[in-house]
Design an enzyme around this catalytic site. Structure first.
Site, mmCIF file in Angstrom:
data_model
loop_
_atom_site.group_PDB
_atom_site.id
_atom_site.type_symbol
_atom_site.label_atom_id
_atom_site.label_comp_id
_atom_site.label_asym_id
_atom_site.label_seq_id
_atom_site.Cartn_x
_atom_site.Cartn_y
_atom_site.Cartn_z
ATOM 1 N N HIS A 181 8.640 18.542 -13.558
ATOM 2 C CA HIS A 181 8.124 17.681 -12.683
ATOM 3 C C HIS A 181 7.428 16.352 -13.696
ATOM 4 O O HIS A 181 7.017 16.725 -14.651
ATOM 5 C CB HIS A 181 7.153 18.211 -11.865
ATOM 6 N N ASP A 208 2.646 20.503 -19.439
ATOM 7 C CA ASP A 208 2.712 20.179 -17.964
ATOM 8 C C ASP A 208 2.987 18.968 -17.725
ATOM 9 O O ASP A 208 1.922 18.226 -16.992
ATOM 10 C CB ASP A 208 1.487 21.070 -17.565
ATOM 11 N N GLU A 258 4.249 17.055 -8.091
ATOM 12 C CA GLU A 258 4.223 18.839 -8.010
ATOM 13 C C GLU A 258 2.624 19.224 -8.059
ATOM 14 O O GLU A 258 2.163 20.195 -7.346
ATOM 15 C CB GLU A 258 4.986 19.382 -9.268
ATOM 16 N N GLU A 259 1.862 18.543 -8.918
ATOM 17 C CA GLU A 259 0.462 19.000 -9.172
ATOM 18 C C GLU A 259 -0.353 18.985 -7.800
ATOM 19 O O GLU A 259 -1.039 19.857 -7.715
ATOM 20 C CB GLU A 259 -0.119 18.101 -10.225
ATOM 21 N N ASP A 262 8.648 24.843 -15.777
ATOM 22 C CA ASP A 262 7.178 24.246 -15.668
ATOM 23 C C ASP A 262 6.254 25.221 -15.964
ATOM 24 O O ASP A 262 5.335 25.800 -15.422
ATOM 25 C CB ASP A 262 7.249 23.950 -14.227
ATOM 26 N N HIS A 311 -3.944 21.965 -17.423
ATOM 27 C CA HIS A 311 -4.762 21.005 -16.785
ATOM 28 C C HIS A 311 -5.982 20.441 -17.398
ATOM 29 O O HIS A 311 -7.182 20.182 -16.953
ATOM 30 C CB HIS A 311 -5.167 21.547 -15.393
#
Length: 464
Positions: free
Chosen positions: A273, A285, A319-320, A347, A418
């Protein structure tokens, strides 16, 4: 005449049940491809380019548009035969500022990040600590009136990331549970496994009928600091967040394809992504997943002869915040599910791949085992009873596409996930190359397989 008609009707049934196999010449070529991939640095260059030239790529931001333009240009630079985009529309969330302060006798700032989807607002109140989500949900009705809920759940590290399920449940369900008890704000110990003063963000949701409240995650050291303060007696906090939803935004899934030699309409899909959260530069990520999938397809394109099927790389949008790109792709291509032989997404960082499986039916299990055998020299084991679709592949699998699983070692993934620490320096180039070798071998062999892997369009469920 009737016998001839019956035979004709049975032909597709017999063909679909025939055992899928991978020819010897493809297995031999895959061994050469594997060694080339281990010495190739394309994935590193792609990942470096995305994280350096675009940086953080919050869905709906100005950087989102730059990431789309970057991906289109990169596919063309790498020599993909076809490059196109498909629109993805979603609500736009913006973060502007956030702070948390202990008031009174032990006054001090604590480090937080707003959860994606949090509204703005400033609230002051006594904090109430809960050891886990279940304890919050069991609190008496109205017991948090005028107070701030704090869920101090400690997430466990695991190679397969299995600790993330309960950790992320606090983030997704905790705010609504707190509101139902009367809370004016929500805090959680970050869903992470590090011990650094960097909080972990991520999307949250508020159940219908509830008025959202400011919601944030504390860094793990700050969560422990707050727990110690609460143990000393009542603690009053001021939580201030400037964030919120701001209309809708249309981004793009960016798609590149290497055209197959004899069955170009059939595809093997590999992906990552394109978006990221805004705290770090989205290296693990998921710039790494973009680099891995682009590089694997480029290496396959460089073979003396193209595989039978096309190799399609999808760089998914947003995606997140809810698999928006994956859902849009699945909806747009639902009628072509049978043409997608296998679909996989990288991912879960850039740790070495250690296991492989597919969701293929019995008639394609031998081919799955053959792919696993070709992956074994990379330290990858065949795990026939494990695995599942990657996040953006979940909507596609629901439409009937068979998934493939290349399990990355996520032992330290949730140290970085994140956070502001998700940066390029955390990626091991050798491990990244091992990922590329695995994806290149897998995609090439799936594209060369004689027979199918069981993908079949599913009828939509009847409306209730």
């Amino acid at each position: 005449m009737r016998l001839a008609l019956l035979a004709a009707l049975l032909v597709p049934l017999v063909a679909s049940a025939a055992e899928t196999r991978i020819p010897d010449h493809a297995l031999q070529q895959a061994a050469q491809l594997r060694e080339r991939a281990l010495a190739d640095d394309t994935a590193w260059k792609v990942t470096e380019s995305l994280t350096t030239e675009v940086g953080p790529r919050l869905a709906g931001s100005e950087a989102d548009a730059r990431a789309v333009a970057w991906a289109e240009a990169k596919f063309r630079e790498l020599g993909f035969d076809r490059v196109w985009t498909e629109p993805v529309t979603f609500p736009k969330w913006e973060r502007r500022s956030e702070s948390l302060a202990v008031l009174g006798r032990h006054a001090q700032p604590l480090t937080i990040t707003a959860l994606g989807g949090s509204p703005g607002g400033t609230v002051e109140g006594e904090v109430v600590r809960f050891p886990d989500l279940a304890a919050l949900e069991a609190a008496p009705e109205g017991s948090l009136a005028g107070r701030i809920a704090f869920v101090d759940y400690r997430m466990a590290a695991a190679r397969d990331g299995s600790g993330y399920g309960p950790g992320s449940a606090v983030r997704s369900k905790g705010p609504s549970a707190a509101i139902r008890k009367g809370a004016i704000g929500f805090l959680m110990r970050s869903a992470g496994t590090d011990s650094h003063r960097v909080p972990h963000t991520g999307i949250t949701r508020f159940d219908d009928g509830l008025t959202p409240v400011p919601s944030a995650a504390l860094s793990i050291p700050d969560a422990e600091q707050l727990a110690r303060l609460v143990a000393r007696g009542p603690v009053k906090l001021r939580l201030a967040i400037d964030a919120g939803w701001n209309g809708t935004y249309t981004s793009q899934n960016v798609i590149g394809e290497i055209t197959g030699s004899s069955r170009p309409q059939e595809v093997v899909l590999i992906s990552g992504h394109l978006d990221s959260w805004d705290l770090g530069t989205g290296a693990i990520d998921d710039a790494a997943g973009i680099g891995i999938s682009m590089a694997a397809a480029k290496l396959i394109a460089g073979l003396p002869q193209r595989p039978a099927r096309s190799i399609r790389v999808v760089a998914y949008a947003n995606e997140e915040q809810g698999l928006h790109g994956g859902k849009a792709y699945a909806a747009a291509h639902a009628a072509e599910a049978n043409l997608h032989q296998l679909a996989a997404e990288s991912d879960f960082g850039a740790g070495r791949i250690y296991a492989f499986n597919t969701g293929a039916p019995e008639h394609a299990r031998a081919a799955t085992a053959q792919i696993a055998q070709a992956l074994a020299p990379l330290g990858i084991e065949y795990a026939p009873d494990k695995g599942g679709p990657g996040p953006d592949i979940i909507p596609l699998a629901a439409k009937g596409v068979t998934w493939a699983w290349l399990a990355q070692d996520g032992s330290d993934y949730f140290d970085l996930h994140h956070t502001a620490d998700d940066t390029l320096d955390k990626i091991d180039p050798a491990a990244l190359a091992q990922n590329v070798a695995a994806y290149a071998v897998f995609a090439f062999l799936a594209a060369e397989a004689e027979g199918d892997f069981g993908s079949q369009a599913k009828e939509p469920a009847p409306a209730k």
